[in-house]
Design an enzyme around this catalytic site. Structure first.
Site, PDB file in Angstrom:
ATOM      1  CE  LYS A 168     -19.379 -50.179  46.931  1.00 31.45           C
ATOM      2  NZ  LYS A 168     -18.474 -50.071  45.777  1.00 31.45           N
TER       3      LYS A 168
ATOM      4  CD  GLU B  19     -32.241 -47.854  38.265  1.00 35.35           C
ATOM      5  OE1 GLU B  19     -32.335 -48.957  37.663  1.00 35.35           O
ATOM      6  OE2 GLU B  19     -31.443 -46.971  37.959  1.00 35.35           O
TER       7      GLU B  19
ATOM      8  CB  CYS C 168     -30.350 -49.947  34.367  1.00 34.64           C
ATOM      9  SG  CYS C 168     -30.646 -48.207  34.626  1.00 34.64           S
TER      10      CYS C 168
ATOM     11  CD  GLU D  65     -29.156 -55.204  33.319  1.00 37.85           C
ATOM     12  OE1 GLU D  65     -28.834 -55.754  34.382  1.00 37.85           O
ATOM     13  OE2 GLU D  65     -29.644 -54.063  33.270  1.00 37.85           O
TER      14      GLU D  65
HETATM   15  P1  NAI Z   1     -23.067 -54.891  40.971  1.00 36.20           P
HETATM   16  O1  NAI Z   1     -24.502 -54.896  41.241  1.00 36.20           O
HETATM   17  O2  NAI Z   1     -22.234 -55.976  41.541  1.00 36.20           O
HETATM   18  O3  NAI Z   1     -22.413 -53.524  41.479  1.00 36.20           O
HETATM   19  C1  NAI Z   1     -23.110 -52.349  41.759  1.00 36.20           C
HETATM   20  C2  NAI Z   1     -22.579 -51.732  43.048  1.00 36.20           C
HETATM   21  O4  NAI Z   1     -22.882 -52.593  44.142  1.00 36.20           O
HETATM   22  C3  NAI Z   1     -21.076 -51.537  43.099  1.00 36.20           C
HETATM   23  O5  NAI Z   1     -20.815 -50.343  43.789  1.00 36.20           O
HETATM   24  C4  NAI Z   1     -20.596 -52.731  43.903  1.00 36.20           C
HETATM   25  O6  NAI Z   1     -19.382 -52.509  44.563  1.00 36.20           O
HETATM   26  C5  NAI Z   1     -21.711 -52.881  44.907  1.00 36.20           C
HETATM   27  N1  NAI Z   1     -21.866 -54.222  45.477  1.00 36.20           N
HETATM   28  C6  NAI Z   1     -21.496 -55.412  44.959  1.00 36.20           C
HETATM   29  N2  NAI Z   1     -21.846 -56.411  45.786  1.00 36.20           N
HETATM   30  C7  NAI Z   1     -22.456 -55.850  46.845  1.00 36.20           C
HETATM   31  C8  NAI Z   1     -23.058 -56.359  48.037  1.00 36.20           C
HETATM   32  N3  NAI Z   1     -23.118 -57.662  48.280  1.00 36.20           N
HETATM   33  N4  NAI Z   1     -23.602 -55.498  48.905  1.00 36.20           N
HETATM   34  C9  NAI Z   1     -23.583 -54.186  48.657  1.00 36.20           C
HETATM   35  N5  NAI Z   1     -23.019 -53.641  47.568  1.00 36.20           N
HETATM   36  C10 NAI Z   1     -22.467 -54.459  46.663  1.00 36.20           C
HETATM   37  O7  NAI Z   1     -22.847 -54.823  39.420  1.00 36.20           O
HETATM   38  P2  NAI Z   1     -21.522 -55.201  38.598  1.00 36.20           P
HETATM   39  O8  NAI Z   1     -20.862 -56.426  39.127  1.00 36.20           O
HETATM   40  O9  NAI Z   1     -20.691 -54.001  38.550  1.00 36.20           O
HETATM   41  O10 NAI Z   1     -22.124 -55.553  37.183  1.00 36.20           O
HETATM   42  C11 NAI Z   1     -22.668 -56.847  36.927  1.00 36.20           C
HETATM   43  C12 NAI Z   1     -23.891 -56.755  36.090  1.00 36.20           C
HETATM   44  O11 NAI Z   1     -24.905 -56.048  36.794  1.00 36.20           O
HETATM   45  C13 NAI Z   1     -23.731 -55.966  34.812  1.00 36.20           C
HETATM   46  O12 NAI Z   1     -23.237 -56.736  33.776  1.00 36.20           O
HETATM   47  C14 NAI Z   1     -25.119 -55.515  34.555  1.00 36.20           C
HETATM   48  O13 NAI Z   1     -25.841 -56.527  33.903  1.00 36.20           O
HETATM   49  C15 NAI Z   1     -25.694 -55.301  35.925  1.00 36.20           C
HETATM   50  N6  NAI Z   1     -25.648 -53.884  36.326  1.00 36.20           N
HETATM   51  C16 NAI Z   1     -26.806 -53.184  36.310  1.00 36.20           C
HETATM   52  C17 NAI Z   1     -26.796 -51.860  36.620  1.00 36.20           C
HETATM   53  C18 NAI Z   1     -28.034 -51.050  36.597  1.00 36.20           C
HETATM   54  O14 NAI Z   1     -27.973 -49.831  36.636  1.00 36.20           O
HETATM   55  N7  NAI Z   1     -29.185 -51.660  36.556  1.00 36.20           N
HETATM   56  C19 NAI Z   1     -25.573 -51.148  36.942  1.00 36.20           C
HETATM   57  C20 NAI Z   1     -24.408 -51.975  37.005  1.00 36.20           C
HETATM   58  C21 NAI Z   1     -24.472 -53.292  36.684  1.00 36.20           C
END
Ligand code: NAI
Length: 794
Positions: free
Chosen positions: A192, A266, A300, A397
């Site tokens: 996804k 990760e 990240c 972050e």
């Molecule tokens: P997120 O963690 O919500 O999204 C990442 C992925 O997880 C997306 O594909 C999303 O649709 C999916 N997702 C969301 N809720 C889920 C759930 N309950 N179960 C399974 N999958 C789920 O990150 P978001 O909202 O895009 O960004 C928020 C903050 O997260 C950012 O501001 C940043 O600080 C952090 N982030 C960190 C990342 C990293 O690589 N460490 C990458 C993206 C965001």
């Protein structure tokens, strides 16, 4: 402007990349995309779509299917249907498919790069020169692992159907990081993509068709977080691999606790960028540009916390500001742009909110003078100085082009500040002294350390975090291991409920004042025998029901004392591998000397035959780990840059161990010895069925040169002690052997600080079979790989 004037101003003119091909590609799909399931494009069952936008303009690019429960189910079913055949393919055939995908990515590299930039907002310079080449490199590298699978991973098998959820910051690269190792190991996948950036994943689905990949091997289900959640909870998924926020990672850990899904996470980071006074400051500033302004800081492993040695702080800040003033922010398809658009309005709002909070916390905010484009979501490069280490901008972050600067005086203080975070993903160390740099690198709690460089990645070098940055690695051999299981483990039968004693309620326990019937043991904490805090003990019975003695009922306080002792015994982790090996050999020698008395005592509980086997194999098991102690020693990678990456197998730290009930001595040794061999300290809860083994064990440990606190033993009921161990922030990992209910609670209770949890998955492991009961598998789970990148050459 005339040429002469241009020469004087040295201003860049616009050099836009032509989006024509990508727009034509979108148009060919009618700007509306279904789901890629079973090799076909399918409309979402509920008929729902959402828009994906170009963040540099705010305009809609295409309508994307919102996958629902029925769609996720269809995708998992397709992946399951394809699994057997895919796994049964000759490794060479799987290698060819991955090779074909790598070639196709290269053939369509410009389309993919432009599409990525349009959907995500990152500069075309980055998507063209970094993201897409790394995607191809990842596929090539894993074509190699597919080819060598049988020889290099003998005894392992794929997990089965893997659910993969990725974020928006490196959409196609994260897809490659997930899909390439999964397929190489023989899994089929349902992936996804993030809702903000689904386009390149859909383009990749087309490449899968073009490569003739068998239907169902790769399925792409678009949608938002709820789609991800449905995938995580689907009962027919064998493994979840997730990259994204720590918050969602924690939710996924909780949601999978009661299942036997393997999990790799990760997550976020707040990576330190440490500059010592003897560093080449100009190079360090260039490194910083890569560290925090690459991909708008939405990385990240961004070097978001600048730690400067006090003596150079002023000079450095001046240089950083000068360099920031030359950064060009603007439309990301312009090839001369350094900083593109922020992925979405909500992310921009979040950055603005956090910076305002940082300023309210006392930080000084500096931004270069620049005009941002009037449309789209942009944020200027930002420097926050005078940041207090406890401020939100030093701890959380931000995921934007914002650098938080702090100072330190000594290397020791630098390490303390650097490790003062719940995260542990990456770090940078800049010093011209290799001694200082490597000494500091060794002490940083982070999965990656870049010495005098920043943000370098390669498929051969594992990437992943310590602590709340998650667990598991992507890339390298260790990344492959995340997508397989030891066959003997996977097919072990369920542990019979009768193998485990059921704890009677506390009131029924016998008070210590009751005269000991035969044998009374104490707890073993910090190298000393200790009375339990509770003043209660548990009766221990022989196989025939005869009361053999009493073992203390350890409680929360005892566990806390044990953790404190284990933390203090960090000298064990610093001991040389040769030294650890010697201590373990001597332990085996002493066990051999006590053979007959131990067999005699154990016999009453497990029978003579098992008792003799436990002691004999126990001696051998210790020998095995003594042997491995100085041989399980990492690798040096040669990434395609002028670097080496030293992959160190580091101890995880302090590990709580719930030992198997059914094999009191051998079970204890099978878990504790591999952990000790690589330098962890341990708090062990010995067999519930025969906790009196503790008496023999501490006599054994007392006779060898193990520092007090390296092993602590707290007897009691596993289900009760587990809670305190799992909730203790100073315990880094849990190893838990028990039935389904116990291992599920070990996972569920460890979500708080995201401990690594390794369990028997409720299976009956044959501890008497060396193929199951010992091996690299245990050592791999007892360590985490830290990659230290060191450049060479001028
Ligand atoms: P997120 O963690 O919500 O999204 C990442 C992925 O997880 C997306 O594909 C999303 O649709 C999916 N997702 C969301 N809720 C889920 C759930 N309950 N179960 C399974 N999958 C789920 O990150 P978001 O909202 O895009 O960004 C928020 C903050 O997260 C950012 O501001 C940043 O600080 C952090 N982030 C960190 C990342 C990293 O690589 N460490 C990458 C993206 C965001």
């Amino acid at each position: 402007m005339s040429i002469a004037e241009k020469f004087v101003s040295m201003e860049y003119g616009p050099v836009p990349e032509d989006p024509k091909e990508s727009l034509a590609w979108l148009d060919r799909h009618g700007r509306r995309f279904g789901l890629f399931i079973g090799g076909d494009w399918i409309a979402p069952a509920a008929g729902e779509y959402f828009d994906t936008l170009d963040p540099s303009t705010g305009e809609t690019l295409a309508a994307i299917a919102q996958g629902g429960a029925a769609d996720v189910d269809a995708a998992v079913t397709a992946a399951r249907a394809a699994a057997q055949k895919w796994r049964a393919l000759a490794p060479h055939a799987r290698a060819r498919y991955l090779y074909a995908l790598a070639r196709l990515v290269q053939k369509h590299s410009r389309l993919l790069a432009v599409l990525e930039t349009m959907d995500n907002g990152k500069p075309i310079r980055e998507s063209r020169d970094i993201d897409i080449p790394l995607v191809a490199r990842h596929l090539y590298y894993h074509a190699g692992w597919a080819q060598l699978f049988d020889r290099e991973f003998s005894g392992y098998e794929p997990c089965g159907v893997v659910g993969q959820i990725i974020p928006w910051n490196f959409p196609l690269l994260m897809l490659a990081w997930k899909i390439a190792p999964a397929l190489a190991a023989g899994n089929t996948v349902v992936l996804k993509p993030a809702e903000f950036t689904p386009l390149t994943a859909l383009a990749f689905a087309e490449l899968c068709q073009e490569a003739g990949l068998p239907a169902g091997v790769v399925n792409i289900v678009t949608g938002d977080g709820s789609t991800g959640e449905t995938l995580v909870k689907h009962p027919d998924v064998d493994k979840i691999a997730f990259t994204g926020s720590t918050e969602v990672g924690r939710a996924i850990r909780g949601a999978t606790a009661a299942s036997h899904k393997r999990l790799s996470l990760e997550l976020g980071g707040k990576s330190p960028f440490i500059i010592f006074e003897d560093a080449d400051l100009d190079s360090a500033v260039e490194g910083l540009v890569d560290g925090i302004w690459f991909n708008q800081g939405q990385v990240c492993c961004a070097g978001s916390r600048l730690l400067m040695q006090e003596s150079i702080a002023e000079t450095l800040i001046g240089k950083i500001r000068d360099r920031m003033s030359t950064l060009r922010v603007g439309p990301p398809l312009d090839k001369a742009i350094d900083i593109g658009a922020i992925v979405a309005r909500v992310q921009l709002d979040r950055i603005q909110r956090m910076v305002a909070q940082g300023v309210a916390d006392g930080a000084t905010c500096w931004q270069p003078q620049m005009t941002l484009p009037s449309r789209g979501f942009y944020y200027p490069p930002t420097l926050l100085s005078n940041v207090h280490p406890t401020s939100i901008v030093a701890q959380q972050e931000i995921f934007g082009p914002v650098l938080a600067a702090m100072t330190f005086r000594t290397p020791r203080e630098a390490v303390e500040l650097a490790n003062n975070t719940v995260y542990g993903l990456a770090s940078c160390v800049w010093s011209e002294s290799i001694n200082v740099a490597l000494q500091v690198a060794a002490q940083l709690k982070a999965g990656v350390v870049w010495v005098n460089c920043a943000n370098l990645f390669d498929a051969a070098c594992g990437f992943g975090g310590y602590r709340e940055s998650g667990y598991g690695r992507e890339g390298g051999r260790e990344g492959m291991l995340e997508y397989m299981e030891l066959s003997l483990f996977k097919h072990a039968p369920k542990l019979a409920a009768s193998a485990i004693a059921t704890p009677p309620p506390m009131e029924e326990s016998v008070e210590t004042s009751t005269p000991a019937i035969d044998r009374t043991v104490k707890l073993y904490i910090g190298g000393k025998q200790a009375r339990p805090d509770s003043g209660y003990s548990m009766p221990v019975q022989a196989a025939d029901g005869k009361l053999l003695g009493e073992a203390p009922l350890g409680n929360r306080k005892d566990v806390r004392n044990a953790v404190e002792a284990a933390r203090k015994a960090d000298g064990w982790g610093k001991a040389t591998a040769h030294n650890r090996a010697q201590v373990l050999y001597y332990c085996a020698e002493n066990l051999a000397q006590r053979r007959s008395e131990l067999v005699q005592r154990l016999s009453e509980v497990v029978g003579e035959k098992q008792a003799a086997a436990e002691v004999e194999l126990g001696i051998e098991r210790i020998f095995s780990y003594a042997a491995w102690a100085d041989k399980f020693d990492g690798a040096v990678h040669n990434p395609p840059f002028r670097n080496i990456a030293i992959a160190m197998n580091e101890a995880i730290g302090t590990v709580g161990v719930i030992c198997p009930a059914e094999v009191p001595l051998l079970g204890f040794l099978s878990l504790v010895m591999p952990l000790l061999a690589v330098g962890n300290t341990v708090i062990a809860v010995p067999s519930e069925r025969y906790p009196l083994i503790t008496g023999d064990l501490y006599q054994l440990f007392d006779t060898i040169d193990l520092p007090g606190g390296a092993v602590n033993i707290v007897t009691g009921y596993a289900s009760q002690l587990l809670k305190t161990i799992a909730e203790h922030d100073d315990v880094d990992a849990i190893w838990c052997c028990g039935d389904d209910a116990l291992v599920a609670s070990a996972k569920a209770m460890s979500t708080g600080n995201l401990k690594q949890v390794w369990t028997n998955e409720g299976r009956a492991i044959d501890w008497f079979d060396p193929k199951q009961g010992e091996g690299r598998w245990f050592l791999e789970n007892a360590t985490q790989v830290k990659n230290i990148w060191v450049p060479y050459g001028e």
